[in-house]
Design a protein around this motif. Structure first.
Motif, PDB file in Angstrom:
ATOM      1  N   UNK A  34      28.789  34.939  33.940  1.00  9.14           N
ATOM      2  CA  UNK A  34      28.513  34.073  32.813  1.00  9.14           C
ATOM      3  C   UNK A  34      28.169  32.887  33.401  1.00  9.14           C
ATOM      4  N   UNK A  35      28.224  31.861  34.324  1.00 14.45           N
ATOM      5  CA  UNK A  35      28.547  30.610  34.969  1.00 14.45           C
ATOM      6  C   UNK A  35      26.481  30.264  35.418  1.00 14.45           C
ATOM      7  N   UNK A  36      26.655  31.477  36.058  1.00 14.35           N
ATOM      8  CA  UNK A  36      25.295  31.991  37.020  1.00 14.35           C
ATOM      9  C   UNK A  36      24.003  31.300  36.296  1.00 14.35           C
ATOM     10  N   UNK A  37      24.123  32.455  35.405  1.00 15.27           N
ATOM     11  CA  UNK A  37      23.206  32.545  34.514  1.00 15.27           C
ATOM     12  C   UNK A  37      23.634  31.678  33.351  1.00 15.27           C
ATOM     13  N   UNK A  38      24.475  31.096  32.441  1.00 15.42           N
ATOM     14  CA  UNK A  38      24.056  30.755  30.876  1.00 15.42           C
ATOM     15  C   UNK A  38      24.451  29.162  31.554  1.00 15.42           C
ATOM     16  N   UNK A  39      25.050  28.964  32.416  1.00 14.18           N
ATOM     17  CA  UNK A  39      25.458  27.554  32.596  1.00 14.18           C
ATOM     18  C   UNK A  39      24.724  26.772  33.636  1.00 14.18           C
ATOM     19  N   UNK A  40      24.377  27.490  34.144  1.00  9.98           N
ATOM     20  CA  UNK A  40      23.314  27.119  35.624  1.00  9.98           C
ATOM     21  C   UNK A  40      22.357  26.290  34.986  1.00  9.98           C
ATOM     22  N   UNK A  41      21.942  24.828  35.343  1.00 11.19           N
ATOM     23  CA  UNK A  41      21.865  23.967  34.737  1.00 11.19           C
ATOM     24  C   UNK A  41      19.993  24.674  35.375  1.00 11.19           C
ATOM     25  N   UNK A  42      19.469  24.643  37.203  1.00 10.26           N
ATOM     26  CA  UNK A  42      18.279  24.876  37.301  1.00 10.26           C
ATOM     27  C   UNK A  42      18.601  26.307  37.729  1.00 10.26           C
ATOM     28  N   UNK A  43      17.531  27.439  37.600  1.00 13.01           N
ATOM     29  CA  UNK A  43      17.752  29.136  38.087  1.00 13.01           C
ATOM     30  C   UNK A  43      16.078  29.418  39.013  1.00 13.01           C
ATOM     31  N   UNK A  44      16.422  30.284  39.781  1.00 18.05           N
ATOM     32  CA  UNK A  44      15.034  30.839  40.507  1.00 18.05           C
ATOM     33  C   UNK A  44      14.263  31.411  39.051  1.00 18.05           C
ATOM     34  N   UNK A  45      12.855  31.420  39.767  1.00 15.54           N
ATOM     35  CA  UNK A  45      11.965  32.028  38.747  1.00 15.54           C
ATOM     36  C   UNK A  45      13.028  33.490  39.036  1.00 15.54           C
ATOM     37  N   UNK A  46      13.085  34.132  39.765  1.00 16.51           N
ATOM     38  CA  UNK A  46      13.589  35.399  39.887  1.00 16.51           C
ATOM     39  C   UNK A  46      14.995  35.977  40.098  1.00 16.51           C
ATOM     40  N   UNK A  47      15.487  36.986  40.415  1.00 15.41           N
ATOM     41  CA  UNK A  47      16.615  37.089  41.664  1.00 15.41           C
ATOM     42  C   UNK A  47      16.397  38.535  41.503  1.00 15.41           C
ATOM     43  N   UNK A  48      16.848  38.841  42.945  1.00 12.92           N
ATOM     44  CA  UNK A  48      17.088  40.668  43.087  1.00 12.92           C
ATOM     45  C   UNK A  48      18.901  40.655  43.129  1.00 12.92           C
ATOM     46  N   UNK A  49      18.551  41.877  42.361  1.00 21.44           N
ATOM     47  CA  UNK A  49      19.934  42.859  42.831  1.00 21.44           C
ATOM     48  C   UNK A  49      20.228  44.317  43.134  1.00 21.44           C
ATOM     49  N   UNK A  50      20.463  43.979  44.493  1.00 24.30           N
ATOM     50  CA  UNK A  50      20.482  45.144  45.291  1.00 24.30           C
ATOM     51  C   UNK A  50      21.989  46.319  45.042  1.00 24.30           C
ATOM     52  N   UNK A  51      21.902  47.211  44.925  1.00 22.77           N
ATOM     53  CA  UNK A  51      22.707  48.138  44.456  1.00 22.77           C
ATOM     54  C   UNK A  51      22.552  49.974  44.326  1.00 22.77           C
TER      55      UNK A  51
END
Length: 318
Positions: free
Chosen positions: A124-141
């Motif tokens: 939640x904090x990563x995506x909703x609170x972080x003031x800056x975000x990269x243009x994309x993230x990669x999820x490896x699962x």
């Protein structure tokens, strides 16, 4: 306290419908709460006051003993909290004590005393609170990689990313789930940042909470996995090891068990029974019927509602 509860039941003028169990998680106002898990201390007090006007609130241990004997639990209610957040002790217990309201906390024991935040709080904090975000993230699962586009200026984009990642990681085994979250932390923050306000209790706080017959402790697995996704041996280990940890913390066996996310099936119930669990709760919203299985008792989610809204959700008199 138990004697007062029994006297109140005997004084009831007419039978009421089956027992209800309430499901809470946190008490307070955390800065990020996308799953709506928190209830402020003031709202909690309002809700418990309404509950006590409409029901006799009993400890989960009383309910367990009563149901094991095949006796009626009509007109009663039990209050439970999942996970073991420290704010339940510091903000919730004083309100509950003032209202003479017993409650059970189900501990995700692997995080007790570590200061580590639960995965959903981190995501939640990563995506909703972080003031800056990269243009994309990669999820490896599970051997596959998936890219998620991000727009830090768009709240909708942030919420969609949070929802996508949550749905991806929730069913994963805990080691893989944690590896995915750690990789996302690296991509967005660089290093993990656990917040004290989001931590679970420390061992001494569990002991400060615990009061037999009033403020009780239950088990909630070690690593908070979706139990039906695990092999049978891992299901048994998660339940049994969590139960043992609760016993070590309080000196008493846990009162009961809560299935993480409310996920369970017949095999999980068997694993709970094999671990000596006598009463377990789900997240299914309904009252407890006369022939309810004690290893799959329903519970009502409670949100941050005022007294009137709480009464409507519970079908009570305000």
């Amino acid at each position: 306290m138990l004697k007062r509860a029994s006297n109140a039941l005997r004084r009831a003028l007419a039978p009421r419908d089956g027992c209800i169990i309430l499901m809470y998680h946190r008490v307070g106002a955390p800065g990020c709460d996308p799953e709506h898990l928190a209830v402020t201390a003031g709202k909690l007090a309002e809700q418990i006051a309404v509950l006590k006007r409409n029901r006799t609130v009993v400890p989960l241990s009383w309910l367990k003993e009563r149901m094991a004997q095949g006796l009626s639990v009509a007109g009663t209610a039990a209050v439970t909290f999942d996970d073991g957040y420290a704010d339940v002790l510091h903000q919730g217990r004083p309100a509950l004590a003032r209202l003479d309201c017993p409650a059970t906390v189900f501990l995700a024991t692997g995080a007790i005393g570590t200061g580590a935040n639960m995965w959903w709080d981190l995501v939640g904090r990563l995506f909703l609170v972080s003031p800056a975000l990269p243009p994309e993230v990669t999820v490896a699962r599970q051997g596959r990689r998936q890219s998620i586009a991000l727009d830090a200026a768009d709240r909708g984009s942030r919420m969609r990313a949070y929802g996508q990642v949550s749905e991806m990681v929730r069913p994963l085994p805990s080691r893989e789930r944690d590896a995915v979250v750690d990789d996302l932390v690296r991509q967005i923050w660089g290093a993990r940042e656990d917040r004290d306000e989001d931590r679970l209790m420390r061992p001494e706080e569990v002991q400060a909470w615990y009061s037999k017959g009033m403020f009780e402790i239950g088990a909630h697995t070690v690593s908070h996995p979706s139990l039906p996704t695990l092999p049978a041996a891992e299901q048994r280990a998660e339940i049994a090891e969590s139960s043992r940890a609760c016993t070590t913390l309080t000196g008493e066996p846990p009162t009961g068990f809560a299935y993480p996310y409310g996920h369970y099936d017949a095999a999980v119930m068997e694993a709970a029974a094999a671990a000596g669990i006598a009463i377990a709760v789900t997240a299914e919203k309904r009252r407890i019927g006369p022939a309810e299985p004690m290893l799959a008792l329903p519970r009502y989610y409670v949100g941050d509602w005022d007294a009137a809204a709480f009464a409507r959700h519970m079908s009570f008199q305000a």
